[in-house]
Design an enzyme around this catalytic site. Sequence first.
Site, PDB file in Angstrom:
ATOM      1  N   SER A  14       0.575  -0.836  -0.099  1.00  0.00           N
ATOM      2  CA  SER A  14       0.306   0.134  -0.202  1.00  0.00           C
ATOM      3  C   SER A  14       1.154   1.404  -0.135  1.00  0.00           C
ATOM      4  CB  SER A  14      -1.147   0.165   1.037  1.00  0.00           C
ATOM      5  OG  SER A  14      -1.593   1.451   0.971  1.00  0.00           O
ATOM      6  N   SER A  16      -0.139   3.899   0.660  1.00  0.00           N
ATOM      7  CA  SER A  16      -1.140   4.976   1.563  1.00  0.00           C
ATOM      8  C   SER A  16      -0.159   5.733   2.733  1.00  0.00           C
ATOM      9  CB  SER A  16      -2.916   4.595   2.435  1.00  0.00           C
ATOM     10  OG  SER A  16      -3.313   3.890   1.279  1.00  0.00           O
ATOM     11  N   THR A  62      -8.420  -1.488   2.222  1.00  0.00           N
ATOM     12  CA  THR A  62      -8.388  -1.631   1.155  1.00  0.00           C
ATOM     13  C   THR A  62      -8.344  -2.758   0.973  1.00  0.00           C
ATOM     14  OG1 THR A  62      -6.182  -1.612  -0.382  1.00  0.00           O
ATOM     15  CG2 THR A  62      -6.053  -2.296   1.341  1.00  0.00           C
ATOM     16  N   LYS A  66     -12.937  -4.450   1.740  1.00  0.00           N
ATOM     17  CA  LYS A  66     -13.484  -3.283   1.144  1.00  0.00           C
ATOM     18  C   LYS A  66     -15.660  -3.661   1.280  1.00  0.00           C
ATOM     19  CE  LYS A  66     -10.154  -0.526  -2.100  1.00  0.00           C
ATOM     20  NZ  LYS A  66     -10.656   0.636  -3.196  1.00  0.00           N
ATOM     21  N   ASP A  99     -13.455   7.721  -2.972  1.00  0.00           N
ATOM     22  CA  ASP A  99     -13.153   7.432  -5.056  1.00  0.00           C
ATOM     23  C   ASP A  99     -13.328   8.048  -5.704  1.00  0.00           C
ATOM     24  OD1 ASP A  99     -10.909   5.636  -4.458  1.00  0.00           O
ATOM     25  OD2 ASP A  99     -11.825   3.658  -4.314  1.00  0.00           O
ATOM     26  N   TYR A 218      -2.390   3.774 -12.540  1.00  0.00           N
ATOM     27  CA  TYR A 218      -0.629   5.385 -12.363  1.00  0.00           C
ATOM     28  C   TYR A 218       0.200   3.840 -11.950  1.00  0.00           C
ATOM     29  CZ  TYR A 218      -2.224   2.696  -7.949  1.00  0.00           C
ATOM     30  OH  TYR A 218      -2.792   1.878  -6.374  1.00  0.00           O
ATOM     31  N   GLY A 239      -3.798   8.139 -13.215  1.00  0.00           N
ATOM     32  CA  GLY A 239      -4.265   8.227 -12.368  1.00  0.00           C
ATOM     33  C   GLY A 239      -3.675   8.340 -10.755  1.00  0.00           C
TER      34      GLY A 239
HETATM   35  P1  NAP Z   1     -12.057  -4.937 -10.090  1.00  0.00           P
HETATM   36  O1  NAP Z   1     -13.450  -5.336  -9.139  1.00  0.00           O
HETATM   37  O2  NAP Z   1     -10.854  -6.158  -9.388  1.00  0.00           O
HETATM   38  O3  NAP Z   1     -12.376  -4.871 -11.252  1.00  0.00           O
HETATM   39  C1  NAP Z   1     -11.480  -5.426 -12.094  1.00  0.00           C
HETATM   40  C2  NAP Z   1     -11.906  -5.064 -13.771  1.00  0.00           C
HETATM   41  O4  NAP Z   1     -11.368  -4.457 -14.865  1.00  0.00           O
HETATM   42  C3  NAP Z   1     -13.349  -5.236 -13.909  1.00  0.00           C
HETATM   43  O5  NAP Z   1     -13.968  -5.198 -14.375  1.00  0.00           O
HETATM   44  C4  NAP Z   1     -12.555  -6.636 -15.101  1.00  0.00           C
HETATM   45  O6  NAP Z   1     -13.597  -7.272 -16.063  1.00  0.00           O
HETATM   46  C5  NAP Z   1     -11.435  -5.867 -15.613  1.00  0.00           C
HETATM   47  N1  NAP Z   1     -10.496  -6.833 -16.527  1.00  0.00           N
HETATM   48  C6  NAP Z   1      -9.683  -7.270 -15.824  1.00  0.00           C
HETATM   49  N2  NAP Z   1      -8.816  -8.526 -16.425  1.00  0.00           N
HETATM   50  C7  NAP Z   1      -9.500  -7.898 -18.128  1.00  0.00           C
HETATM   51  C8  NAP Z   1      -9.096  -8.424 -19.289  1.00  0.00           C
HETATM   52  N3  NAP Z   1      -7.697  -8.835 -18.955  1.00  0.00           N
HETATM   53  N4  NAP Z   1      -9.947  -7.855 -20.091  1.00  0.00           N
HETATM   54  C9  NAP Z   1     -10.788  -7.029 -19.655  1.00  0.00           C
HETATM   55  N5  NAP Z   1     -11.698  -5.980 -18.543  1.00  0.00           N
HETATM   56  C10 NAP Z   1     -10.662  -6.545 -17.913  1.00  0.00           C
HETATM   57  O7  NAP Z   1     -10.816  -3.308  -9.658  1.00  0.00           O
HETATM   58  P2  NAP Z   1     -11.285  -2.240  -9.200  1.00  0.00           P
HETATM   59  O8  NAP Z   1     -10.914  -2.308  -7.454  1.00  0.00           O
HETATM   60  O9  NAP Z   1     -12.506  -1.749  -9.997  1.00  0.00           O
HETATM   61  O10 NAP Z   1      -9.351  -1.797  -9.666  1.00  0.00           O
HETATM   62  C11 NAP Z   1     -10.016  -1.582 -10.702  1.00  0.00           C
HETATM   63  C12 NAP Z   1      -7.801  -0.762 -11.700  1.00  0.00           C
HETATM   64  O11 NAP Z   1      -8.364   0.568 -10.517  1.00  0.00           O
HETATM   65  C13 NAP Z   1      -7.328  -1.047 -10.938  1.00  0.00           C
HETATM   66  O12 NAP Z   1      -5.992  -1.227 -11.580  1.00  0.00           O
HETATM   67  C14 NAP Z   1      -6.766  -0.227  -9.150  1.00  0.00           C
HETATM   68  O13 NAP Z   1      -5.075  -0.542  -9.347  1.00  0.00           O
HETATM   69  C15 NAP Z   1      -7.052   1.146  -9.959  1.00  0.00           C
HETATM   70  N6  NAP Z   1      -7.726   1.801  -8.510  1.00  0.00           N
HETATM   71  C16 NAP Z   1      -6.779   3.152  -9.089  1.00  0.00           C
HETATM   72  C17 NAP Z   1      -7.806   3.861  -8.333  1.00  0.00           C
HETATM   73  C18 NAP Z   1      -7.201   5.264  -8.038  1.00  0.00           C
HETATM   74  O14 NAP Z   1      -6.957   6.194  -6.960  1.00  0.00           O
HETATM   75  N7  NAP Z   1      -6.121   5.262  -9.421  1.00  0.00           N
HETATM   76  C19 NAP Z   1      -8.317   3.606  -6.737  1.00  0.00           C
HETATM   77  C20 NAP Z   1      -9.664   2.256  -7.405  1.00  0.00           C
HETATM   78  C21 NAP Z   1      -9.002   1.535  -8.252  1.00  0.00           C
HETATM   79  P3  NAP Z   1     -14.406  -8.461 -14.896  1.00  0.00           P
HETATM   80  O15 NAP Z   1     -15.630  -8.096 -14.869  1.00  0.00           O
HETATM   81  O16 NAP Z   1     -14.559  -8.796 -16.605  1.00  0.00           O
HETATM   82  O17 NAP Z   1     -13.966  -9.122 -14.619  1.00  0.00           O
END
Ligand code: NAP
Length: 278
Positions: A14, A16, A62, A66, A99, A218, A239
Amino acid sequence: MNRVGVIGFPVEHSLSPIMHDAAFDALGMSDWLYDAMAIPPDILRLGLREPRDHGYIGINVTVPHKEAVMAFVRPDEKARAIGAVNTIDFRSNIGTNTDADGFIEDLRANGIAPEGQSALVLGAGGAARAAVYGLARVGAEVAIVNRTKTRADRLAAHLKASAGISGVKVMTLDEAADRDMSLIVNCTSVGLHPEIKQSPWIHGVPFPEGVTVYDMVYRPANTALMQQCVAHGGRAIGGLGMLARQGAIAFELWTGVQPPVDVMISALRDALEEVKDS
Ligand code: NAP
């Protein structure tokens, strides 16, 4: 000593602690401590009691806690709509989710008014729920594309039932590419290190010209999707700012002090540079 921190499993990765410590340092708040606590999922209830009973003011939450943590706190409207808690204030036992606001604030900080945008959200996980909620709340028109369409359908239905948000459309990438859009938000994990060559914009689907891409990924700082966007005359934002701003909202909630977001962003950038170099 005023204590805050983050729970997760694992939690060592993390970022954070780095950004909160940087803000405490910059503000001379040497009586505040932010630490990371690894809590296995099967003892979440007990694990939550520990910091609460030991006088922690609040914690971030995290992966993978969550959603599960919602059963042990009072989720506010944002947490209920997003279906996840990422920040708890133990003084009230309210759980919130920072978020959506962190994302919207970062758009604004980059000079992008989200109101009235025609937005395409890629993904349907936790990050996508926050993005769709944040965008719809400020009046953007939102469409969702996800690899697993049923998950996107569930997201739209959940936002309707929990927050009265209607009008969110679910479609395929081909259908989305045929529409006018001004903003694409990547909420998938596609392109995340180490798979840095991958893009959620599938090969063969024409990339829209002159749009803004906000990539929640990011690491790396310049993803394949961001590069595609710029190659098509658009503007791309990573991000990192969202990560800092969602943390800054929690910081202010616990301390009553507005943290220096620029300091938090540069601490995160330095930490990610170090990881890259190691
Ligand atoms: P999550 O709940 O695991 O969701 C992952 C998403 O990615 C789902 O929609 C999944 O689709 C899709 N995915 C994964 N592998 C794929 C592939 N090979 N082809 C197409 N789609 C694919 O994760 P999350 O918590 O939402 O986080 C998603 C991303 O956002 C991560 O990279 C995380 O680090 C980033 N994030 C950034 C911040 C920030 O502050 N910048 C905050 C939160 C999250 P399916 O539903 O089909 O599996």
